[in-house]
Design a protein around this motif. Structure first.
Motif, PDB file in Angstrom:
ATOM      1  N   LEU A  18      76.832  34.844  11.998  1.00  0.00           N
ATOM      2  CA  LEU A  18      75.772  34.499  11.053  1.00  0.00           C
ATOM      3  C   LEU A  18      74.433  34.248  11.740  1.00  0.00           C
ATOM      4  O   LEU A  18      73.431  33.988  11.077  1.00  0.00           O
ATOM      5  N   VAL A  19      74.429  34.313  13.047  1.00  0.00           N
ATOM      6  CA  VAL A  19      73.186  34.134  13.809  1.00  0.00           C
ATOM      7  C   VAL A  19      72.965  35.369  14.659  1.00  0.00           C
ATOM      8  O   VAL A  19      73.824  35.759  15.447  1.00  0.00           O
ATOM      9  N   ARG A  20      71.842  36.015  14.439  1.00  0.00           N
ATOM     10  CA  ARG A  20      71.470  37.186  15.254  1.00  0.00           C
ATOM     11  C   ARG A  20      70.201  36.827  16.014  1.00  0.00           C
ATOM     12  O   ARG A  20      69.583  35.800  15.777  1.00  0.00           O
ATOM     13  N   ALA A  21      69.776  37.737  16.890  1.00  0.00           N
ATOM     14  CA  ALA A  21      68.599  37.438  17.724  1.00  0.00           C
ATOM     15  C   ALA A  21      67.341  37.224  16.889  1.00  0.00           C
ATOM     16  O   ALA A  21      66.464  36.455  17.275  1.00  0.00           O
ATOM     17  N   ASP A  22      67.250  37.896  15.740  1.00  0.00           N
ATOM     18  CA  ASP A  22      65.994  37.874  14.990  1.00  0.00           C
ATOM     19  C   ASP A  22      66.130  37.273  13.593  1.00  0.00           C
ATOM     20  O   ASP A  22      65.165  37.230  12.842  1.00  0.00           O
ATOM     21  N   ARG A  23      67.337  36.843  13.208  1.00  0.00           N
ATOM     22  CA  ARG A  23      67.550  36.328  11.845  1.00  0.00           C
ATOM     23  C   ARG A  23      68.843  35.512  11.796  1.00  0.00           C
ATOM     24  O   ARG A  23      69.727  35.695  12.631  1.00  0.00           O
ATOM     25  N   PRO A 388      68.765  37.167   4.976  1.00  0.00           N
ATOM     26  CA  PRO A 388      68.345  36.567   6.244  1.00  0.00           C
ATOM     27  C   PRO A 388      67.201  35.566   6.115  1.00  0.00           C
ATOM     28  O   PRO A 388      66.310  35.718   5.282  1.00  0.00           O
ATOM     29  N   ILE A 389      67.252  34.563   6.952  1.00  0.00           N
ATOM     30  CA  ILE A 389      66.123  33.693   7.256  1.00  0.00           C
ATOM     31  C   ILE A 389      65.556  34.295   8.543  1.00  0.00           C
ATOM     32  O   ILE A 389      66.295  34.446   9.527  1.00  0.00           O
ATOM     33  N   LEU A 390      64.290  34.640   8.555  1.00  0.00           N
ATOM     34  CA  LEU A 390      63.746  35.340   9.727  1.00  0.00           C
ATOM     35  C   LEU A 390      63.312  34.364  10.815  1.00  0.00           C
ATOM     36  O   LEU A 390      62.656  33.362  10.544  1.00  0.00           O
ATOM     37  N   ILE A 391      63.668  34.730  12.042  1.00  0.00           N
ATOM     38  CA  ILE A 391      63.226  33.945  13.208  1.00  0.00           C
ATOM     39  C   ILE A 391      62.650  34.902  14.264  1.00  0.00           C
ATOM     40  O   ILE A 391      62.772  34.675  15.451  1.00  0.00           O
ATOM     41  N   ASN A 392      62.020  35.988  13.777  1.00  0.00           N
ATOM     42  CA  ASN A 392      61.592  37.050  14.705  1.00  0.00           C
ATOM     43  C   ASN A 392      60.112  37.006  15.069  1.00  0.00           C
ATOM     44  O   ASN A 392      59.638  37.836  15.840  1.00  0.00           O
ATOM     45  N   ARG A 393      59.349  36.060  14.514  1.00  0.00           N
ATOM     46  CA  ARG A 393      57.913  36.068  14.795  1.00  0.00           C
ATOM     47  C   ARG A 393      57.665  35.981  16.307  1.00  0.00           C
ATOM     48  O   ARG A 393      58.162  35.083  16.998  1.00  0.00           O
ATOM     49  N   GLY A 394      56.904  36.947  16.800  1.00  0.00           N
ATOM     50  CA  GLY A 394      56.491  36.954  18.209  1.00  0.00           C
ATOM     51  C   GLY A 394      57.536  37.472  19.173  1.00  0.00           C
ATOM     52  O   GLY A 394      57.320  37.440  20.385  1.00  0.00           O
ATOM     53  N   SER A 395      58.669  37.982  18.647  1.00  0.00           N
ATOM     54  CA  SER A 395      59.693  38.402  19.618  1.00  0.00           C
ATOM     55  C   SER A 395      59.228  39.602  20.435  1.00  0.00           C
ATOM     56  O   SER A 395      59.634  39.766  21.583  1.00  0.00           O
ATOM     57  N   ALA A 396      58.337  40.429  19.859  1.00  0.00           N
ATOM     58  CA  ALA A 396      57.857  41.599  20.618  1.00  0.00           C
ATOM     59  C   ALA A 396      56.829  41.206  21.671  1.00  0.00           C
ATOM     60  O   ALA A 396      56.561  41.978  22.590  1.00  0.00           O
ATOM     61  N   ARG A 397      56.240  40.014  21.557  1.00  0.00           N
ATOM     62  CA  ARG A 397      55.261  39.625  22.582  1.00  0.00           C
ATOM     63  C   ARG A 397      55.794  38.511  23.487  1.00  0.00           C
ATOM     64  O   ARG A 397      55.036  37.896  24.221  1.00  0.00           O
ATOM     65  N   GLU A 413      58.272  32.132  16.958  1.00  0.00           N
ATOM     66  CA  GLU A 413      59.520  31.427  16.649  1.00  0.00           C
ATOM     67  C   GLU A 413      60.479  31.371  17.840  1.00  0.00           C
ATOM     68  O   GLU A 413      61.705  31.341  17.684  1.00  0.00           O
ATOM     69  N   THR A 414      59.873  31.298  19.036  1.00  0.00           N
ATOM     70  CA  THR A 414      60.650  31.222  20.281  1.00  0.00           C
ATOM     71  C   THR A 414      61.573  30.000  20.303  1.00  0.00           C
ATOM     72  O   THR A 414      62.729  30.098  20.719  1.00  0.00           O
ATOM     73  N   GLY A 415      61.070  28.847  19.860  1.00  0.00           N
ATOM     74  CA  GLY A 415      61.878  27.618  19.886  1.00  0.00           C
ATOM     75  C   GLY A 415      63.061  27.704  18.936  1.00  0.00           C
ATOM     76  O   GLY A 415      64.132  27.168  19.217  1.00  0.00           O
ATOM     77  N   MET A 416      62.875  28.387  17.801  1.00  0.00           N
ATOM     78  CA  MET A 416      63.996  28.540  16.851  1.00  0.00           C
ATOM     79  C   MET A 416      65.053  29.484  17.439  1.00  0.00           C
ATOM     80  O   MET A 416      66.250  29.229  17.328  1.00  0.00           O
ATOM     81  N   ARG A 417      64.558  30.548  18.100  1.00  0.00           N
ATOM     82  CA  ARG A 417      65.520  31.472  18.723  1.00  0.00           C
ATOM     83  C   ARG A 417      66.322  30.741  19.806  1.00  0.00           C
ATOM     84  O   ARG A 417      67.516  30.980  19.976  1.00  0.00           O
ATOM     85  N   ALA A 418      65.639  29.845  20.537  1.00  0.00           N
ATOM     86  CA  ALA A 418      66.330  29.066  21.582  1.00  0.00           C
ATOM     87  C   ALA A 418      67.421  28.198  20.947  1.00  0.00           C
ATOM     88  O   ALA A 418      68.572  28.181  21.399  1.00  0.00           O
ATOM     89  N   ALA A 419      67.080  27.484  19.868  1.00  0.00           N
ATOM     90  CA  ALA A 419      68.043  26.575  19.222  1.00  0.00           C
ATOM     91  C   ALA A 419      69.217  27.358  18.616  1.00  0.00           C
ATOM     92  O   ALA A 419      70.374  26.972  18.776  1.00  0.00           O
ATOM     93  N   TYR A 420      68.906  28.457  17.939  1.00  0.00           N
ATOM     94  CA  TYR A 420      69.996  29.217  17.305  1.00  0.00           C
ATOM     95  C   TYR A 420      70.862  29.940  18.338  1.00  0.00           C
ATOM     96  O   TYR A 420      72.053  30.177  18.095  1.00  0.00           O
ATOM     97  N   GLY A 421      70.271  30.268  19.485  1.00  0.00           N
ATOM     98  CA  GLY A 421      71.072  30.861  20.570  1.00  0.00           C
ATOM     99  C   GLY A 421      72.144  29.859  21.004  1.00  0.00           C
ATOM    100  O   GLY A 421      73.318  30.197  21.195  1.00  0.00           O
ATOM    101  N   ARG A 422      71.736  28.603  21.139  1.00  0.00           N
ATOM    102  CA  ARG A 422      72.665  27.545  21.545  1.00  0.00           C
ATOM    103  C   ARG A 422      73.695  27.279  20.420  1.00  0.00           C
ATOM    104  O   ARG A 422      74.880  27.063  20.677  1.00  0.00           O
TER     105      ARG A 422
END
Ligand code: FES
Ligand SMILES: [Fe+2]
Length: 430
Positions: A18-23, A388-397, A413-422
């Motif tokens: 239920l957690v992907r890299a971007d959503r 999906p809830i999007l967490i992809n803002r800025g992933s390309a930069r 949304e780097t901090g959200m990607r960090a938290a959801y990765g964990r």
């Protein structure tokens, strides 16, 4: 390169799907079964923030709090050691302490008066003849949780095999050190707290403390209510030096005011804000100019939010602590902090409390607006749990910084990607 995230539902047989890299799936906010899993896989395994050392100033002081949903008492025992004890009598399970904080010699259960020391040891059992041959007091201490501190921050874990706290914090330690510099040359102490509940999932709050993108939208009324210098200080939307770093282990830091990240780095060129002229004058009667500058420059804290997965954020000039109660109910505590120094600093701490109330207080210009946003996310996400809830803002930069931490703009949304990765790592751990 872009990724199509528009119509793609997020489903799968396991929680980790239920957690992907971007959503992430909306059901992460609404599914009670997932919430139960989070309590055992995250909150009963991670290091959970329970106190600041200033809340336990001497032997016998204690506070009641929770690790996940488990009630605990954090005490300073007679030897000065900080302990975290499960608030559950070893006889038939009653809670042994209902006071939020205080000073005590120990805890006596109100039901049959078993009494425990500050270290949790069972000291007394009334009418002991009935226990002849069937009870060893030394086997029936209150359950002790592993407890460790870093930089004044006290954490406890229900997992006896958890990694050491310093390993868990990893590169976040540098930022804890920096955050505490807002004492302006003095240690930091807790000034007070307020608590509120919102009808939403705990992760909505976790995300918010690393969401720079919402700031000028949701906090428009706060921006309009402050002086021009403060509004200018928080105008980070187009500042390329304002960035968020993924620090690993689910932790991240969002630097809104990079010039204040390390308060010791001061070349003297930044003018003190005119709003503090009166305070400067008052302090100058007893403190030298360098000491006055140090505490006044730290009035708004460190200008960054350090998000520590899963339950605490060191946010600008306060701690924000979350406690999950149910899938759609979360208790938030805002803990105001200030320098712990001589009485001349009382004026500093009064002024810090007024700034805190202005944004974070129950009638403040900041938090009530945030809370409206969180409620709406909870209501909207319930509409289509697989969308999906999007967490992809800025992933390309996003790029690695000099220390190798994934880094992008503070509005990304780097901090959200960090938290959801964990989250994915811990929830996928069968
Ligand atoms: S439940 Fe605590 S003494 Fe009986
Ligand atoms: Fe906000």
């Amino acid at each position: 390169m872009s990724t199509d995230v528009t119509g793609a539902d997020v489903t799968g047989p396991t929680a980790a799907d239920l957690v992907r890299a971007d959503r992430v799936a909306g059901r992460l906010y609404t599914d009670p079964e997932l919430f139960e899993l989070e309590m055992t896989r995250i909150f009963e395994r991670a290091w959970v923030w329970v106190a600041h050392t200033s809340e336990l100033p001497g032997p016998g002081t204690f506070k009641s709090t929770h690790v996940g949903r488990q009630p605990v008492i954090v005490t300073r025992d007679r030897k000065g050691e900080i302990r975290t004890l499960l608030n559950r009598c070893r006889h038939r399970g009653a809670s042994v302490c209902e006071k939020p904080q205080g000073r005590a010699n120990g805890f006596t259960c109100p039901y049959h008066a078993w009494s425990y020391g500050l270290d949790g040891a069972l000291r007394g059992v009334p009418y002991p003849d009935g226990y002849e041959g069937v009870l060893e007091k030394r086997d029936l201490s209150l359950r002790r949780l592993r407890t460790e501190s870093y930089g004044g921050m006290v954490f406890a874990t229900l997992d006896p095999d958890a990694e050491p706290l310093e390993t868990f914090l990893g590169d976040a330690r540098l930022w804890i050190d920096r955050f505490m510099k807002q004492g302006g040359g003095y240690p930091v102490k807790v000034l007070g707290r307020h608590r509120f509940t919102f009808r939403g999932n705990w992760k909505i709050q976790l995300e918010n403390t690393t969401d720079g993108y919402h700031f000028p939208i949701v906090h428009r009324s706060w921006m309009a209510s402050v002086d021009a210098e403060t509004a200018d200080m928080m105008s980070f939307m187009t500042d390329p030096t304002a960035v968020t770093h993924d620090l690993g282990h689910g932790h991240s830091v969002m630097q809104m005011v990079p010039a204040h990240s390390d308060l010791d780095a001061d070349d003297g060129s930044e003018p003190l804000q005119a709003r503090f002229d009166g305070l400067v004058e008052e302090l100058s009667a007893t403190l030298d100019p360098a000491a006055v500058r140090k505490v006044v420059r730290a009035m708004h804290g460190t200008g960054f939010n350090l998000n520590l997965f899963p339950n605490v954020s060191l946010s600008a000039a306060f701690f924000r602590v979350l406690r999950p109660v149910a899938v759609d109910e979360t208790v938030i505590e805002h803990v105001a902090i200030g320098p712990d120094g001589p009485p001349e600093l009382d004026a500093v701490n009064r002024a810090r409390l007024r700034i805190h109330e202005h944004f974070q207080g129950p009638f403040g210009f900041g938090t009530p607006d945030d809370a409206e946003g969180w409620d709406r996310v909870q209501r909207g996400a319930a509409a289509a749990p697989d969308m999906p809830i999007l967490i992809n803002r800025g992933s390309a930069r996003e790029k690695a910084d000099a220390d190798g931490h994934p880094t992008a703009h503070v509005t990304d949304e780097t901090g959200m990607r960090a938290a959801y990765g964990r989250w994915k790592e811990m929830m996928g751990d069968d």
